[in-house]
Enzyme design. Structure first.
Site, PDB file in Angstrom:
ATOM      1  N   ARG A   1       0.811  -1.213   0.000  1.00 58.08           N
ATOM      2  CA  ARG A   1       0.000   0.000   0.000  1.00 58.08           C
ATOM      3  C   ARG A   1       0.849   1.269   0.000  1.00 58.08           C
ATOM      4  NH1 ARG A   1      -5.511  -0.936   3.577  1.00 58.08           N
ATOM      5  NH2 ARG A   1      -6.255  -2.742   2.400  1.00 58.08           N
TER       6      ARG A   1
ATOM      7  N   ASP B   1     -16.039   9.852   7.395  1.00 60.82           N
ATOM      8  CA  ASP B   1     -15.002   8.853   7.164  1.00 60.82           C
ATOM      9  C   ASP B   1     -13.661   9.450   7.566  1.00 60.82           C
ATOM     10  OD1 ASP B   1     -15.008   6.048   5.590  1.00 60.82           O
ATOM     11  OD2 ASP B   1     -13.073   7.032   5.291  1.00 60.82           O
TER      12      ASP B   1
END
Length: 274
Positions: A28, A140
């Protein structure tokens, strides 16, 4: 150095990243490593911790380590409960001529598919009864995901789970050309759906109380037991007595708040009293 990074992520986000996930961390973060011209993960981590780049890189890191997997009308039973139970109950509490305010919080909104799915259900209910005044808040941790949610443009195939009549009514096809395979949520829904950044492990939340529905789906699985309990308790504080609380189907057993009673798998109601 990777251990230090795992500890940072846990401390700041609550997300568990055990040592056996080091390969996931490496994959990632590779995007940022390449973008900065660094030749290894260790050099990128040194850039963060020893080179003073952590603050500048933090928004990018959040977008890369958070999981933004989401779908329109994912776990559709919740939308059925919303349409056939939660909304009718809101009307039942009011007189036949009094406007009904209905407030929903999508607490792990990601790129907005959950919030806009709920918006379609609420908009349909408002078509049948114009006394319904609804609003949705989506929150979020990822700023990148929230930017996509606010933009509300999705590849057409991502809207495939939306029932055809709702897709026709609430999503606009892009103009011929590069955007012809994209669709955008209509302005009528976007005006009633707002998105804000929020970290669930950092209460108190800047969110209204006495909400009718809270959707906290598919995020608890990334926390340890202690954080799961605290997040559920803090979120449920914002739910009105009689309000509905939805979690992911893999998370039903996590919910252990005495204020909640279970109605169906992954579906709870806040009791009037405890």
């Amino acid at each position: 150095m990777q251990r230090r990074f795992r500890e940072l992520i846990y401390r700041e986000t609550g997300i568990k990243m055990p040592q056996n996930k080091d390969h996931l961390i490496a994959s990632r973060l590779r995007k940022r490593q390449i973008a900065l011209g660094l030749n290894s993960l260790d050099s990128y981590l040194a850039h963060l911790f020893d080179g003073g780049a952590l603050d500048a890189e933090w928004p990018e890191i959040l977008d890369l380590v958070t999981t933004n997997k989401t779908d329109f009308f994912r776990e559709p039973a919740h939308y059925d409960v919303l349409a056939h139970t939660a909304i009718p109950e809101a009307f039942a509490r009011k007189s036949s001529t009094e406007p009904v305010q209905f407030r929903l919080w999508s607490a792990a909104a990601s790129i907005g598919a959950e919030a806009y799915s709920a918006a379609m259900v609420l908009a349909e209910a408002a078509r049948e009864n114009r006394l319904l005044d609804w609003m949705i808040l989506g929150t979020d941790l990822s700023g990148g995901a929230l930017a996509k949610a606010r933009n509300a443009i999705y590849p057409a195939e991502e809207l495939a789970p939306v029932p055809p009549e709702l897709r026709q009514r609430y999503a606009m096809r892009g103009r011929p050309g590069a955007r012809s395979r994209e669709m955008r949520i209509v302005p009528e829904l976007r005006r009633r759906t707002r998105f804000e950044q929020l970290n669930l492990i950092e209460p108190p939340y800047p969110v209204a109380f006495n909400l009718d529905v809270i959707m906290l789906r598919n995020v608890l699985i990334y926390f340890d037991h202690d954080r799961q309990t605290k997040v559920v308790n803090n979120v449920v504080d914002h739910l009105r007595p009689g309000g509905h609380f939805y979690v992911g189907h893999a998370e039903s057993m996590i919910v252990n708040d005495p204020r909640l009673e279970q109605l169906a798998p992954a579906t709870f109601r806040r009791k009037d009293t405890i």
